[in-house]
Write a protein that holds these residues in place. Structure first.
Motif, PDB file in Angstrom:
ATOM      1  N   SER A   6      -0.205   1.479  20.700  1.00  0.00           N
ATOM      2  CA  SER A   6       0.301   1.001  19.008  1.00  0.00           C
ATOM      3  C   SER A   6      -1.168   0.925  18.636  1.00  0.00           C
ATOM      4  N   GLN A   7      -1.675  -0.002  19.520  1.00  0.00           N
ATOM      5  CA  GLN A   7      -3.436  -0.307  18.402  1.00  0.00           C
ATOM      6  C   GLN A   7      -3.877   1.301  18.026  1.00  0.00           C
ATOM      7  N   SER A   8      -3.631   2.279  19.086  1.00  0.00           N
ATOM      8  CA  SER A   8      -4.774   3.988  19.026  1.00  0.00           C
ATOM      9  C   SER A   8      -3.560   4.417  17.534  1.00  0.00           C
ATOM     10  N   SER A   9      -2.368   3.964  17.810  1.00  0.00           N
ATOM     11  CA  SER A   9      -1.417   4.841  17.275  1.00  0.00           C
ATOM     12  C   SER A   9      -2.279   4.142  15.341  1.00  0.00           C
ATOM     13  N   VAL A  10      -1.791   3.104  15.357  1.00  0.00           N
ATOM     14  CA  VAL A  10      -2.415   2.809  14.321  1.00  0.00           C
ATOM     15  C   VAL A  10      -3.215   2.853  13.800  1.00  0.00           C
ATOM     16  N   THR A  11      -4.773   3.097  14.408  1.00  0.00           N
ATOM     17  CA  THR A  11      -6.122   3.509  14.384  1.00  0.00           C
ATOM     18  C   THR A  11      -6.223   4.442  13.612  1.00  0.00           C
ATOM     19  N   ASP A  12      -5.396   5.338  14.923  1.00  0.00           N
ATOM     20  CA  ASP A  12      -5.055   7.427  13.567  1.00  0.00           C
ATOM     21  C   ASP A  12      -4.160   7.107  12.752  1.00  0.00           C
ATOM     22  N   ASP A  13      -3.507   6.290  12.529  1.00  0.00           N
ATOM     23  CA  ASP A  13      -2.573   6.996  11.386  1.00  0.00           C
ATOM     24  C   ASP A  13      -3.697   5.347  10.201  1.00  0.00           C
ATOM     25  N   LEU A  14      -3.800   5.454  10.501  1.00  0.00           N
ATOM     26  CA  LEU A  14      -5.049   4.902   9.505  1.00  0.00           C
ATOM     27  C   LEU A  14      -6.306   5.579   9.106  1.00  0.00           C
ATOM     28  N   ASN A  15      -6.925   6.309  10.644  1.00  0.00           N
ATOM     29  CA  ASN A  15      -7.807   7.613   9.824  1.00  0.00           C
ATOM     30  C   ASN A  15      -6.915   9.084   9.516  1.00  0.00           C
ATOM     31  N   ALA A  16      -5.937   9.168   9.444  1.00  0.00           N
ATOM     32  CA  ALA A  16      -4.847  10.523   8.856  1.00  0.00           C
ATOM     33  C   ALA A  16      -4.967   9.787   7.146  1.00  0.00           C
ATOM     34  N   SER A  17      -4.502   8.598   6.908  1.00  0.00           N
ATOM     35  CA  SER A  17      -4.155   7.984   6.091  1.00  0.00           C
ATOM     36  C   SER A  17      -4.749   8.716   4.717  1.00  0.00           C
ATOM     37  N   SER A  18      -4.465   9.177   3.283  1.00  0.00           N
ATOM     38  CA  SER A  18      -5.503   9.878   2.255  1.00  0.00           C
ATOM     39  C   SER A  18      -6.249   8.288   1.690  1.00  0.00           C
ATOM     40  N   ILE A  19      -5.770   6.945   1.367  1.00  0.00           N
ATOM     41  CA  ILE A  19      -5.465   6.294   0.461  1.00  0.00           C
ATOM     42  C   ILE A  19      -6.887   4.905   1.049  1.00  0.00           C
ATOM     43  N   GLY A  20      -6.568   5.509   2.815  1.00  0.00           N
ATOM     44  CA  GLY A  20      -7.400   4.234   3.441  1.00  0.00           C
ATOM     45  C   GLY A  20      -7.186   3.361   3.648  1.00  0.00           C
ATOM     46  N   PHE A  21      -7.599   2.245   4.919  1.00  0.00           N
ATOM     47  CA  PHE A  21      -7.167   0.697   5.056  1.00  0.00           C
ATOM     48  C   PHE A  21      -8.091  -0.125   4.032  1.00  0.00           C
ATOM     49  N   TRP A  22      -9.255   0.263   4.538  1.00  0.00           N
ATOM     50  CA  TRP A  22      -9.725  -0.866   2.786  1.00  0.00           C
ATOM     51  C   TRP A  22      -9.062  -0.547   1.112  1.00  0.00           C
ATOM     52  N   THR A  23      -8.980   0.103   0.908  1.00  0.00           N
ATOM     53  CA  THR A  23      -8.305   0.253  -0.418  1.00  0.00           C
ATOM     54  C   THR A  23      -6.736  -0.208  -0.097  1.00  0.00           C
ATOM     55  N   VAL A  24      -6.240  -0.193   1.243  1.00  0.00           N
ATOM     56  CA  VAL A  24      -5.014  -1.528   1.145  1.00  0.00           C
ATOM     57  C   VAL A  24      -5.168  -2.692   1.290  1.00  0.00           C
ATOM     58  N   LEU A  25      -5.881  -2.479   1.948  1.00  0.00           N
ATOM     59  CA  LEU A  25      -6.886  -4.236   1.603  1.00  0.00           C
ATOM     60  C   LEU A  25      -7.023  -4.896  -0.189  1.00  0.00           C
ATOM     61  N   VAL A  30      -6.305  -8.739  -0.397  1.00  0.00           N
ATOM     62  CA  VAL A  30      -7.222  -9.355   0.291  1.00  0.00           C
ATOM     63  C   VAL A  30      -9.195  -9.071   0.699  1.00  0.00           C
ATOM     64  N   ASN A  31      -9.470  -9.989   0.435  1.00  0.00           N
ATOM     65  CA  ASN A  31     -11.231  -9.867   0.373  1.00  0.00           C
ATOM     66  C   ASN A  31     -11.437 -10.004   1.752  1.00  0.00           C
ATOM     67  N   HIS A  32     -12.102  -9.128   2.357  1.00  0.00           N
ATOM     68  CA  HIS A  32     -12.686  -8.794   4.132  1.00  0.00           C
ATOM     69  C   HIS A  32     -13.812  -9.225   3.846  1.00  0.00           C
ATOM     70  N   LYS A  33     -14.398 -10.358   3.167  1.00  0.00           N
ATOM     71  CA  LYS A  33     -14.989 -11.291   3.502  1.00  0.00           C
ATOM     72  C   LYS A  33     -14.645 -12.755   3.486  1.00  0.00           C
ATOM     73  N   CYS A  34     -13.278 -13.142   2.749  1.00  0.00           N
ATOM     74  CA  CYS A  34     -13.011 -14.056   3.330  1.00  0.00           C
ATOM     75  C   CYS A  34     -11.865 -13.361   5.041  1.00  0.00           C
ATOM     76  N   LEU A  35     -11.564 -12.760   4.537  1.00  0.00           N
ATOM     77  CA  LEU A  35     -10.767 -12.311   6.298  1.00  0.00           C
ATOM     78  C   LEU A  35     -11.672 -12.893   7.158  1.00  0.00           C
ATOM     79  N   LEU A  36     -13.135 -12.102   7.017  1.00  0.00           N
ATOM     80  CA  LEU A  36     -14.524 -12.575   8.260  1.00  0.00           C
ATOM     81  C   LEU A  36     -14.276 -14.012   8.355  1.00  0.00           C
TER      82      LEU A  36
END
Length: 114
Positions: A6-25, A30-36
């Motif tokens: 399921s993790q690999s499928s999520v990662t594959d979906d994110l790679n295939a996504s035209s939007i991108g993971f960071w854009t969704v965040l 969601v601030n990535h620095k706050c998340l870290l």
């Protein structure tokens, strides 16, 4: 389906996504620095209960997964101390068991000597 599948499928979906993971965040606010910072705080607990350990395992898994997402270097999500803490979480369980085994075996040895 296993957790790794399921993790690999999520990662594959994110790679295939035209939007991108960071854009969704960012779109979700969601601030990535706050998340870290939150991940670090949840990993940085000196005395952990069982539930805290489970939470720490999930947090370290989240951090290690974030490091696999494309764009990680651009957002500077890798931090050596956080990476070490994420790895140290997985050492919590064997140490607890081995300490208990050492103590119980030393008690048994002392009884045998008497």
């Amino acid at each position: 389906e296993t957790r790794n599948d399921s993790q690999s499928s999520v990662t594959d979906d994110l790679n295939a996504s035209s939007i991108g993971f960071w854009t969704v965040l960012f779109d979700a606010g969601v601030n990535h620095k706050c998340l870290l910072a939150v991940i670090y705080c949840l990993l940085d607990q000196s005395k952990m209960s069982f539930n805290d350990r489970i939470c720490a395992v999930y947090c370290s898994q989240l951090y290690l997964t974030l490091l696999q997402v494309p764009g990680t270097t651009a957002y500077k999500t890798f931090h050596p101390m956080l990476f070490q803490k994420a790895l140290d979480v997985f050492n919590l369980y064997p140490e607890t068991g081995s300490i208990q085994r050492r103590r119980s075996s030393s008690i048994v040895d002392k009884k045998r000597r008497k």
